[in-house]
Structures are given as C-alpha cells and as structure tokens.
Design an enzyme around this catalytic site. Structure first.
Site, PDB file in Angstrom:
ATOM      1  N   LYS A   5     -13.564   2.180   8.279  1.00  0.00           N
ATOM      2  CA  LYS A   5     -12.097   2.112   8.262  1.00  0.00           C
ATOM      3  C   LYS A   5     -11.456   3.192   9.133  1.00  0.00           C
ATOM      4  CE  LYS A   5     -12.442  -1.114   5.209  1.00  0.00           C
ATOM      5  NZ  LYS A   5     -12.231  -0.903   3.807  1.00  0.00           N
TER       6      LYS A   5
ATOM      7  N   THR B 217      -6.041  -2.111  -4.925  1.00  0.00           N
ATOM      8  CA  THR B 217      -6.659  -3.436  -4.814  1.00  0.00           C
ATOM      9  C   THR B 217      -7.731  -3.407  -3.718  1.00  0.00           C
ATOM     10  OG1 THR B 217      -4.594  -4.446  -5.531  1.00  0.00           O
ATOM     11  CG2 THR B 217      -6.130  -5.874  -4.351  1.00  0.00           C
ATOM     12  N   GLY B 218      -8.772  -4.243  -3.891  1.00  0.00           N
ATOM     13  CA  GLY B 218      -9.822  -4.336  -2.874  1.00  0.00           C
ATOM     14  C   GLY B 218     -11.161  -3.877  -3.422  1.00  0.00           C
TER      15      GLY B 218
ATOM     16  N   ALA C 125      -7.945   1.009   1.996  1.00  0.00           N
ATOM     17  CA  ALA C 125      -7.179   0.813   3.233  1.00  0.00           C
ATOM     18  C   ALA C 125      -8.013  -0.032   4.182  1.00  0.00           C
ATOM     19  CB  ALA C 125      -6.845   2.155   3.874  1.00  0.00           C
ATOM     20  N   ASP C 126      -7.325  -0.706   5.101  1.00  0.00           N
ATOM     21  CA  ASP C 126      -8.025  -1.508   6.113  1.00  0.00           C
ATOM     22  C   ASP C 126      -8.293  -0.700   7.373  1.00  0.00           C
ATOM     23  OD1 ASP C 126      -8.013  -4.064   4.678  1.00  0.00           O
ATOM     24  OD2 ASP C 126      -5.851  -3.809   4.808  1.00  0.00           O
TER      25      ASP C 126
ATOM     26  N   GLU D 185       1.276  -2.261  -3.889  1.00  0.00           N
ATOM     27  CA  GLU D 185       0.506  -1.036  -3.603  1.00  0.00           C
ATOM     28  C   GLU D 185       1.421   0.054  -3.057  1.00  0.00           C
ATOM     29  OE1 GLU D 185      -3.912  -2.740  -2.467  1.00  0.00           O
ATOM     30  OE2 GLU D 185      -2.380  -2.785  -0.929  1.00  0.00           O
TER      31      GLU D 185
ATOM     32  N   LYS E  22      -2.654  -1.342   5.497  1.00  0.00           N
ATOM     33  CA  LYS E  22      -3.117  -1.952   4.256  1.00  0.00           C
ATOM     34  C   LYS E  22      -2.616  -3.393   4.198  1.00  0.00           C
ATOM     35  CE  LYS E  22      -2.903   0.082   0.365  1.00  0.00           C
ATOM     36  NZ  LYS E  22      -4.214  -0.547   0.058  1.00  0.00           N
TER      37      LYS E  22
HETATM   38  C1  5RP Z   1      -5.298  -4.820  -0.331  1.00  0.00           C
HETATM   39  C2  5RP Z   1      -5.639  -3.627   0.469  1.00  0.00           C
HETATM   40  C3  5RP Z   1      -7.033  -3.091   0.330  1.00  0.00           C
HETATM   41  O1  5RP Z   1      -6.961  -1.815  -0.228  1.00  0.00           O
HETATM   42  C4  5RP Z   1      -7.681  -3.072   1.679  1.00  0.00           C
HETATM   43  O2  5RP Z   1      -7.718  -4.405   2.166  1.00  0.00           O
HETATM   44  C5  5RP Z   1      -9.106  -2.497   1.633  1.00  0.00           C
HETATM   45  O3  5RP Z   1      -9.949  -3.338   0.919  1.00  0.00           O
HETATM   46  P1  5RP Z   1     -11.514  -3.058   0.804  1.00  0.00           P
HETATM   47  O4  5RP Z   1     -11.683  -1.817   0.013  1.00  0.00           O
HETATM   48  O5  5RP Z   1     -12.046  -4.296   0.111  1.00  0.00           O
HETATM   49  O6  5RP Z   1     -12.065  -2.923   2.196  1.00  0.00           O
HETATM   50  O7  5RP Z   1      -4.846  -3.071   1.187  1.00  0.00           O
HETATM   51  O8  5RP Z   1      -4.016  -5.287  -0.042  1.00  0.00           O
END
Ligand code: 5RP
Length: 231
Positions: A126, A32-33, A89-90, A108, A99
C-alpha cells in the site's frame, strides 16, 4: 471481500499491532477491509481476555465481524468521541491516503476524522511515493451523470464501479453509487479533495488528507510504525 493484494501474515501483524493500542474504557473505530478485520479479531480476543472497550463500526461488514468476535458495539450517531480508530487503506503516501476500495469510505471518514488517534493498518504493497490510484467517489444515484461530467472537467476519468456476483453497480451501505476516478498522479491531494468535496452530488470521496496519526505496516518479519501527527 475484495482482494487488494499483500500477504495475510503482514496484514495480521499490522492489525494486531494497532489493536494492542486499545485500552480500558476506550471507544474504538472499527475500519473496513481485510487488514482492519485482523484488528477487529484481535480486539475480540482482547475483549474475551477482559478488555473493556466498545466499537463503532464503519460498515455492515465490520459490524457483522465485530458481533461475531464479541466486540460490544455502539452506533456512530450515539458516540460523542472516538478515542482510537483502526482502519485500512488502499494507498498511502506520507500521511495522505486513498480509501474506499470496499466502498465504505463515507462512514470511515466520519469515524477516522473524529478519532483522537487514527491508526492506519496496512501491508507494504500500500505504500507509495505519491497517490496515483483511482479515487473512489460515493455519489447520490441521481447525481452520477452530473458528477461524472464534473470529474472529467477536473481532469479525471470516472468509472462506475460494477458489482461482482450481481448485475449492475455496487450500491454502498448508504444506498449510493461509486465512481472510481482516475486522475493519474495526484500532486496536490488537498486541492483535489477540496474540488471533490465541493461538487454537488458527491457524498464523500476517498482522499484522506492529513488525517492519519500513524501507520502500522506489517511485514514478513514484524511491524514498522510511521508517525505523522495528523491534523
Ligand atoms: C474500505 C477501505 C479499506 O480499508 C481498504 O480498501 C483496504 O482494504 P484491505 O485492508 O482489504 O486491503 O478503504 O472502504
């Protein structure tokens, strides 16, 4: 979709690089993301060109996108094994991740942990020397006060995540709430993960410790691949 920084070009290169690892016959976890979305779109194009895979979505959003781009889907509870998981990932420090920026970390983690090969897709913003972002913790609604107290006892500062364009809290795809828990710099992610997992009322937390096999970091020029050999 939330805005987590990083250029779209870097995210796209990371997503496309990881999606290229999918092979005929594979069951692929769809993260997701915004970065995982690039991997899903690339997978859709490969399916159009004849690739035979099926995707396991980790959220309402990834399921919708996969349907839109034509990736055949299979539900998480129908899957016996996942060959490859592609997820964002954040924050990334070594092989450990935070995450849950999209509040999808419970599903996830099930998919990413089940995968024979878990590939993280990210832009350079990140990467970090240590994990120090707030850790998303999904909680049963009835447990939010008790969990918040336990988080404070463990040295964290919990904040109930508020929805945007809706009054009130974010409600996850599983019908739960999210506490974003600031622990400052996390020197021992495995110990904190154990504490959070052992707290009654916690559905899942966003610390992914030792799960990632590799990270594909998109840059303005190309993609850097780091391998960790996940546990
Ligand atoms: C969702 C997540 C996402 O993978 C994470 O927030 C990264 O998102 P993005 O690719 O939009 O920066 O953990 O729950």
């Amino acid at each position: 979709m939330k805005n987590t920084g990083g250029s779209d070009g870097a995210k796209r290169r990371a997503g496309e690089s990881a999606a290229a690892l999918a092979d005929d016959g594979m069951t692929v976890g769809l993260g997701t993301g915004s970065t995982a979305a690039h991997a899903i779109r690339a997978l859709g194009r490969a399916v159009d060109a004849g690739l035979d895979v099926r995707g396991v979505p980790t959220s309402f959003a990834s399921r919708e996108l996969a349907r839109e781009v034509g990736v055949p889907l299979v539900a998480l509870d129908e899957v016996e094994s996942v060959d490859l998981a592609l997820d964002g990932a954040d924050q990334i420090a070594g092989g450990d991740l935070i995450k849950g920026g999209g509040a999808a970390h419970a599903r996830e983690k099930i998919v990413d942990a089940a995968a024979k090969r878990f590939v993280v897709v990210a832009d350079p913003s990140k990467e970090s020397d240590a994990l120090d972002r707030p850790v998303p913790v999904e909680v049963l609604p009835a447990a939010r006060t008790a969990v918040a107290r336990a988080i404070e006892g463990a040295g964290g500062e919990p904040t109930l995540r508020s929805a945007e364009r809706k009054d009130g809290p974010v409600v996850t795809d599983n019908g739960n709430l999210v506490l974003d828990c600031d622990f400052g710099r996390i020197d021992d992610p495995a110990a904190l993960a154990r504490t959070l997992s052992g707290t009654p009322g916690v559905v899942e937390h966003g610390l992914f410790v030792g799960l990632a096999d590799e990270v594909h970091v998109g840059t303005d020029e190309g993609v850097t691949v780091r391998r960790f050999g996940g546990e």
